[in-house]
Design a protein around this motif. Structure first.
Motif, PDB file in Angstrom:
ATOM      1  N   VAL A   1       0.862  -1.191   0.000  1.00 45.01           N
ATOM      2  CA  VAL A   1       0.000   0.000   0.000  1.00 45.01           C
ATOM      3  C   VAL A   1       0.893   1.235   0.000  1.00 45.01           C
ATOM      4  O   VAL A   1       1.587   1.520   0.969  1.00 45.01           O
ATOM      5  CB  VAL A   1      -0.951  -0.008   1.210  1.00 45.01           C
ATOM      6  CG1 VAL A   1      -1.734   1.303   1.269  1.00 45.01           C
ATOM      7  CG2 VAL A   1      -1.903  -1.192   1.118  1.00 45.01           C
TER       8      VAL A   1
ATOM      9  N   LYS B   1       0.148   4.573  -0.705  1.00 45.54           N
ATOM     10  CA  LYS B   1      -0.391   5.938  -0.597  1.00 45.54           C
ATOM     11  C   LYS B   1       0.611   6.823   0.146  1.00 45.54           C
ATOM     12  O   LYS B   1       1.228   6.357   1.121  1.00 45.54           O
ATOM     13  CB  LYS B   1      -1.729   5.926   0.129  1.00 45.54           C
ATOM     14  CG  LYS B   1      -1.683   5.359   1.537  1.00 45.54           C
ATOM     15  CD  LYS B   1      -3.052   5.448   2.211  1.00 45.54           C
ATOM     16  CE  LYS B   1      -3.052   4.761   3.546  1.00 45.54           C
ATOM     17  NZ  LYS B   1      -4.128   3.788   3.699  1.00 45.54           N
TER      18      LYS B   1
ATOM     19  N   ASN C   1      -4.868   4.833  -2.599  1.00 48.54           N
ATOM     20  CA  ASN C   1      -6.145   5.379  -2.120  1.00 48.54           C
ATOM     21  C   ASN C   1      -6.548   6.662  -2.816  1.00 48.54           C
ATOM     22  O   ASN C   1      -7.724   7.010  -2.817  1.00 48.54           O
ATOM     23  CB  ASN C   1      -6.049   5.710  -0.628  1.00 48.54           C
ATOM     24  CG  ASN C   1      -5.823   4.496   0.232  1.00 48.54           C
ATOM     25  OD1 ASN C   1      -4.862   3.744  -0.009  1.00 48.54           O
ATOM     26  ND2 ASN C   1      -6.675   4.276   1.206  1.00 48.54           N
TER      27      ASN C   1
ATOM     28  N   ILE D   1      -7.939   1.112  -3.530  1.00 42.70           N
ATOM     29  CA  ILE D   1      -8.468   0.624  -2.251  1.00 42.70           C
ATOM     30  C   ILE D   1      -9.128   1.721  -1.416  1.00 42.70           C
ATOM     31  O   ILE D   1      -9.544   1.470  -0.288  1.00 42.70           O
ATOM     32  CB  ILE D   1      -7.343  -0.048  -1.419  1.00 42.70           C
ATOM     33  CG1 ILE D   1      -6.232   0.952  -1.100  1.00 42.70           C
ATOM     34  CG2 ILE D   1      -6.762  -1.255  -2.167  1.00 42.70           C
ATOM     35  CD1 ILE D   1      -5.163   0.375  -0.163  1.00 42.70           C
TER      36      ILE D   1
ATOM     37  N   ILE E   1     -12.106  -3.478   6.369  1.00 39.95           N
ATOM     38  CA  ILE E   1     -11.142  -2.825   7.263  1.00 39.95           C
ATOM     39  C   ILE E   1     -11.796  -2.826   8.644  1.00 39.95           C
ATOM     40  O   ILE E   1     -12.504  -1.899   8.991  1.00 39.95           O
ATOM     41  CB  ILE E   1     -10.870  -1.361   6.854  1.00 39.95           C
ATOM     42  CG1 ILE E   1     -10.600  -1.245   5.351  1.00 39.95           C
ATOM     43  CG2 ILE E   1      -9.736  -0.768   7.677  1.00 39.95           C
ATOM     44  CD1 ILE E   1     -10.533   0.202   4.857  1.00 39.95           C
TER      45      ILE E   1
ATOM     46  N   MET F   1      -3.956  -5.859   7.423  1.00 41.45           N
ATOM     47  CA  MET F   1      -3.058  -4.732   7.210  1.00 41.45           C
ATOM     48  C   MET F   1      -1.855  -4.944   8.138  1.00 41.45           C
ATOM     49  O   MET F   1      -1.678  -6.018   8.688  1.00 41.45           O
ATOM     50  CB  MET F   1      -3.793  -3.412   7.504  1.00 41.45           C
ATOM     51  CG  MET F   1      -5.142  -3.409   6.817  1.00 41.45           C
ATOM     52  SD  MET F   1      -6.237  -1.975   6.853  1.00 41.45           S
ATOM     53  CE  MET F   1      -5.453  -0.721   7.769  1.00 41.45           C
ATOM     54  N   SER F   2      -1.049  -3.919   8.310  1.00 41.16           N
ATOM     55  CA  SER F   2       0.186  -4.111   9.088  1.00 41.16           C
ATOM     56  C   SER F   2      -0.075  -4.699  10.471  1.00 41.16           C
ATOM     57  O   SER F   2       0.656  -5.570  10.932  1.00 41.16           O
ATOM     58  CB  SER F   2       0.930  -2.777   9.228  1.00 41.16           C
ATOM     59  OG  SER F   2       1.355  -2.318   7.960  1.00 41.16           O
TER      60      SER F   2
ATOM     61  N   ARG G   1      -3.089  -6.224   2.558  1.00 38.37           N
ATOM     62  CA  ARG G   1      -2.761  -4.864   2.110  1.00 38.37           C
ATOM     63  C   ARG G   1      -1.891  -4.197   3.169  1.00 38.37           C
ATOM     64  O   ARG G   1      -2.370  -3.797   4.212  1.00 38.37           O
ATOM     65  CB  ARG G   1      -4.053  -4.060   1.899  1.00 38.37           C
ATOM     66  CG  ARG G   1      -5.121  -4.763   1.045  1.00 38.37           C
ATOM     67  CD  ARG G   1      -6.371  -3.886   0.943  1.00 38.37           C
ATOM     68  NE  ARG G   1      -6.795  -3.407   2.244  1.00 38.37           N
ATOM     69  CZ  ARG G   1      -7.694  -4.024   3.021  1.00 38.37           C
ATOM     70  NH1 ARG G   1      -8.288  -5.130   2.635  1.00 38.37           N
ATOM     71  NH2 ARG G   1      -7.997  -3.521   4.205  1.00 38.37           N
ATOM     72  N   VAL G   2      -0.589  -4.095   2.888  1.00 42.47           N
ATOM     73  CA  VAL G   2       0.351  -3.654   3.915  1.00 42.47           C
ATOM     74  C   VAL G   2       1.086  -2.386   3.475  1.00 42.47           C
ATOM     75  O   VAL G   2       1.719  -2.367   2.417  1.00 42.47           O
ATOM     76  CB  VAL G   2       1.365  -4.768   4.230  1.00 42.47           C
ATOM     77  CG1 VAL G   2       2.376  -4.294   5.263  1.00 42.47           C
ATOM     78  CG2 VAL G   2       0.639  -6.024   4.720  1.00 42.47           C
ATOM     79  N   GLY G   3       0.973  -1.349   4.288  1.00 47.18           N
ATOM     80  CA  GLY G   3       1.664  -0.096   4.002  1.00 47.18           C
ATOM     81  C   GLY G   3       2.772   0.175   4.993  1.00 47.18           C
ATOM     82  O   GLY G   3       3.968   0.065   4.688  1.00 47.18           O
ATOM     83  N   THR G   4       2.372   0.521   6.220  1.00 40.99           N
ATOM     84  CA  THR G   4       3.309   0.970   7.251  1.00 40.99           C
ATOM     85  C   THR G   4       4.476   0.001   7.475  1.00 40.99           C
ATOM     86  O   THR G   4       5.622   0.444   7.605  1.00 40.99           O
ATOM     87  CB  THR G   4       2.547   1.173   8.583  1.00 40.99           C
ATOM     88  OG1 THR G   4       1.399   2.001   8.318  1.00 40.99           O
ATOM     89  CG2 THR G   4       3.415   1.839   9.614  1.00 40.99           C
TER      90      THR G   4
ATOM     91  N   ARG H   1       3.267   6.774   7.893  1.00 40.71           N
ATOM     92  CA  ARG H   1       2.900   7.837   6.961  1.00 40.71           C
ATOM     93  C   ARG H   1       2.741   9.155   7.714  1.00 40.71           C
ATOM     94  O   ARG H   1       2.357   9.155   8.873  1.00 40.71           O
ATOM     95  CB  ARG H   1       1.563   7.515   6.277  1.00 40.71           C
ATOM     96  CG  ARG H   1       1.626   6.418   5.257  1.00 40.71           C
ATOM     97  CD  ARG H   1       0.255   6.164   4.668  1.00 40.71           C
ATOM     98  NE  ARG H   1      -0.682   5.611   5.644  1.00 40.71           N
ATOM     99  CZ  ARG H   1      -0.795   4.308   5.912  1.00 40.71           C
ATOM    100  NH1 ARG H   1      -0.032   3.432   5.295  1.00 40.71           N
ATOM    101  NH2 ARG H   1      -1.662   3.904   6.805  1.00 40.71           N
TER     102      ARG H   1
END
Ligand SMILES: *Cc1c(COP(=O)(O)O)cnc(C)c1O
Length: 237
Positions: free
Chosen positions: A36, A38, A59, A85, A170, A209-210, A225-228, A234
């Motif tokens: 992810v 964003k 996003n 997403i 989510i 997620m994370s 869905r992994v961002g951090t 962020r």
């Protein structure tokens, strides 16, 4: 070659996915990691692409398109898969249908209709997941009732240029593993019910997620869905 911090993070997340899958008695190959990205810059994305990351989740439409164009100008890049997403405004549907391979956040039939009608005819069908709001949090996007879910599913099955693939959620953040599992289990049950009721073969559970990766994998996630955990914290918006 020494790995960058982002590449090290990515490698750690992949290892976690392998481990959790193994603990859950699942094949790690059945779980696809979406990075992810964003608010993350193109050079940071390139670091993950150099580590063979293919799937990216975004996003914010304009930010995503700008990055896609920057990356497209980079030579010898592998073909990437883009997942939208975030919440969908109706005036953005044409651009989303043009620039993405998957949309995970469909929660109204009107949005699905607009995506169907603006998907380029030369492109394969747009892959669709329906976003469920299991906690019925009024501030969040997502379908909140079973009857609304059935209405949207029946509507989408009649639309061209879309391929309904599954469900996304989510859940409300929780630190408790069993609480996390409960929400994901609900999503899986709904997917099974839809397949039975409509004779479908929906194969996608976009969840985890994370902070709740393990619970999601234990409950059958096919996309996480992994961002951090990959790109770091962020900036607050
Ligand atoms: C931001 C976001 C993620 C990633 O969350 P992290 O906690 O950073 O891993 C996943 N899914 C959606 C829909 C998001 O908006």
């Amino acid at each position: 070659m020494t790995r960058t911090l982002i590449q090290q993070n990515l490698s750690n997340v992949r290892e976690q996915i392998r481990q959790y899958a193994q603990e859950a008695g699942r094949n790690p190959q059945d779980i696809t990691l979406i990075a992810v990205s964003k608010t993350v810059s193109s050079p940071a994305l390139l670091e993950t692409i150099a580590s063979e990351q293919i799937h990216f989740g975004e996003n914010y439409l304009q930010e995503a398109i700008t990055k896609q164009q920057t990356l497209a100008a980079t030579h010898s890049l592998p073909s990437l898969t883009w997942h939208f997403i975030g919440p969908i405004q109706r005036n953005k549907t044409t651009a989303i249908a043009t620039h993405f391979d998957w949309v995970h956040s469909v929660d109204r039939l009107l949005i699905a209709e607009r995506l169907a009608h603006s998907r380029p005819l030369t492109a394969p069908p747009l892959n669709i997941c329906l976003q469920l709001n299991l906690d019925d949090e009024s501030t969040k996007s997502g379908i909140t009732s079973l009857s609304a879910l059935h209405t949207i599913v029946e509507g989408i099955l009649r639309l061209p240029h879309l391929q309904l693939r599954g469900l996304m959620c989510i859940p409300k953040p929780s630190d408790d593993f069993e609480t996390q599992r409960l929400g994901f289990r609900q999503l899986k049950t709904l997917l099974t019910q839809l397949n039975q009721q409509y004779g479908l073969h929906l194969d996608t559970l976009s969840m985890g997620m994370s902070h709740d990766l393990k619970a999601a994998i234990f409950e059958g996630a096919t996309f996480v869905r992994v961002g951090t955990a990959i790109f770091g914290k962020r900036p607050a918006l």
